[in-house]
Write a protein that holds these residues in place. Structure first.
Motif, PDB file in Angstrom:
ATOM      1  N   SER A  28       3.830   1.422  -1.083  1.00 39.54           N
ATOM      2  CA  SER A  28       4.577   1.634  -2.515  1.00 39.54           C
ATOM      3  C   SER A  28       3.669   1.859  -3.646  1.00 39.54           C
ATOM      4  CB  SER A  28       5.256  -0.006  -3.008  1.00 39.54           C
ATOM      5  OG  SER A  28       6.033  -0.089  -2.083  1.00 39.54           O
ATOM      6  N   TYR A  29       2.560   1.658  -3.411  1.00 50.41           N
ATOM      7  CA  TYR A  29       1.320   2.245  -4.313  1.00 50.41           C
ATOM      8  C   TYR A  29       0.991   3.519  -4.459  1.00 50.41           C
ATOM      9  CZ  TYR A  29      -3.271   2.761  -6.629  1.00 50.41           C
ATOM     10  OH  TYR A  29      -4.452   3.492  -7.492  1.00 50.41           O
ATOM     11  N   ALA A  30       1.129   4.012  -2.886  1.00 47.37           N
ATOM     12  CA  ALA A  30       0.869   5.619  -2.829  1.00 47.37           C
ATOM     13  C   ALA A  30       2.009   6.240  -3.489  1.00 47.37           C
ATOM     14  CB  ALA A  30       0.765   5.831  -1.355  1.00 47.37           C
ATOM     15  N   ARG A  31       3.098   5.767  -3.298  1.00 54.12           N
ATOM     16  CA  ARG A  31       4.295   6.672  -3.810  1.00 54.12           C
ATOM     17  C   ARG A  31       4.445   6.496  -5.313  1.00 54.12           C
ATOM     18  NH1 ARG A  31       9.562   5.257  -0.014  1.00 54.12           N
ATOM     19  NH2 ARG A  31       8.663   5.807   2.050  1.00 54.12           N
ATOM     20  N   VAL A  32       3.962   5.451  -5.934  1.00 55.63           N
ATOM     21  CA  VAL A  32       4.175   5.317  -7.374  1.00 55.63           C
ATOM     22  C   VAL A  32       2.798   6.172  -7.992  1.00 55.63           C
ATOM     23  CG1 VAL A  32       3.622   3.960  -9.263  1.00 55.63           C
ATOM     24  CG2 VAL A  32       5.410   3.205  -7.617  1.00 55.63           C
ATOM     25  N   SER A  33       2.011   6.179  -7.212  1.00 55.82           N
ATOM     26  CA  SER A  33       0.740   7.032  -7.483  1.00 55.82           C
ATOM     27  C   SER A  33       1.016   8.888  -7.598  1.00 55.82           C
ATOM     28  CB  SER A  33      -0.359   6.643  -6.779  1.00 55.82           C
ATOM     29  OG  SER A  33      -1.613   6.843  -7.406  1.00 55.82           O
ATOM     30  N   ALA A  34       1.786   8.778  -6.564  1.00 56.69           N
ATOM     31  CA  ALA A  34       2.240  10.198  -6.361  1.00 56.69           C
ATOM     32  C   ALA A  34       3.041  10.757  -7.397  1.00 56.69           C
ATOM     33  CB  ALA A  34       2.688  10.610  -4.999  1.00 56.69           C
TER      34      ALA A  34
ATOM     35  N   ARG B 187       3.409   9.298 -10.379  1.00 61.07           N
ATOM     36  CA  ARG B 187       2.474   9.595 -11.668  1.00 61.07           C
ATOM     37  C   ARG B 187       1.718  10.854 -11.766  1.00 61.07           C
ATOM     38  NH1 ARG B 187      -2.364   9.882 -12.868  1.00 61.07           N
ATOM     39  NH2 ARG B 187      -3.309   9.002 -14.799  1.00 61.07           N
ATOM     40  N   ASP B 188       1.205  11.115 -10.653  1.00 63.12           N
ATOM     41  CA  ASP B 188       0.645  12.437 -10.553  1.00 63.12           C
ATOM     42  C   ASP B 188       1.352  13.731 -10.845  1.00 63.12           C
ATOM     43  OD1 ASP B 188      -1.952  11.105 -10.054  1.00 63.12           O
ATOM     44  OD2 ASP B 188      -1.828  11.774  -7.940  1.00 63.12           O
TER      45      ASP B 188
ATOM     46  N   ARG C  16      -4.828   8.460 -17.797  1.00 66.88           N
ATOM     47  CA  ARG C  16      -5.098   7.346 -17.180  1.00 66.88           C
ATOM     48  C   ARG C  16      -5.448   6.289 -18.074  1.00 66.88           C
ATOM     49  NH1 ARG C  16      -5.040   6.658 -11.456  1.00 66.88           N
ATOM     50  NH2 ARG C  16      -4.894   8.699 -10.521  1.00 66.88           N
TER      51      ARG C  16
ATOM     52  N   GLU D  58      -5.910  15.007 -16.766  1.00 62.40           N
ATOM     53  CA  GLU D  58      -5.971  13.782 -15.565  1.00 62.40           C
ATOM     54  C   GLU D  58      -6.705  12.638 -16.678  1.00 62.40           C
ATOM     55  OE1 GLU D  58      -4.996  11.404 -12.688  1.00 62.40           O
ATOM     56  OE2 GLU D  58      -4.388  13.614 -13.202  1.00 62.40           O
TER      57      GLU D  58
ATOM     58  N   GLU E  35       0.901  -1.247  -0.065  1.00 60.19           N
ATOM     59  CA  GLU E  35      -0.222  -0.049  -0.011  1.00 60.19           C
ATOM     60  C   GLU E  35       0.862   1.267   0.047  1.00 60.19           C
ATOM     61  OE1 GLU E  35      -2.555  -0.742   3.342  1.00 60.19           O
ATOM     62  OE2 GLU E  35      -4.006  -1.811   1.968  1.00 60.19           O
TER      63      GLU E  35
END
Length: 59
Positions: A36-42, A44-45, A59, A55, A34
């Motif tokens: 790691s997912y948050a970091r990769v998501s950030a 990406r943003d 996606r 946006e 979770e």
């Protein structure tokens, strides 16, 4: 810097183990996934914003 990281390789290794059924999943693993997912998501943003992409297109 992103291209020099081992994120892609690490994700690939996780996928291999998950697909083979050899990925031990416990609370610690779930928490790390979770995070790691948050970091990769950030990341990406930030990339989407830096490239000026809308946006919904990104996606």
């Amino acid at each position: 810097m992103l291209g020099q990281s081992r994120i892609a390789n690490n994700l690939n290794q996780l996928a291999i183990h998950a697909n083979s059924g050899s990925l031990a999943v416990d609370e610690t693993t779930i928490e790390k996934l979770e995070e790691s997912y948050a970091r990769v998501s950030a990341l990406r943003d930030q990339l989407v914003a830096a490239l000026g992409l809308p946006e919904e297109r990104a996606r």
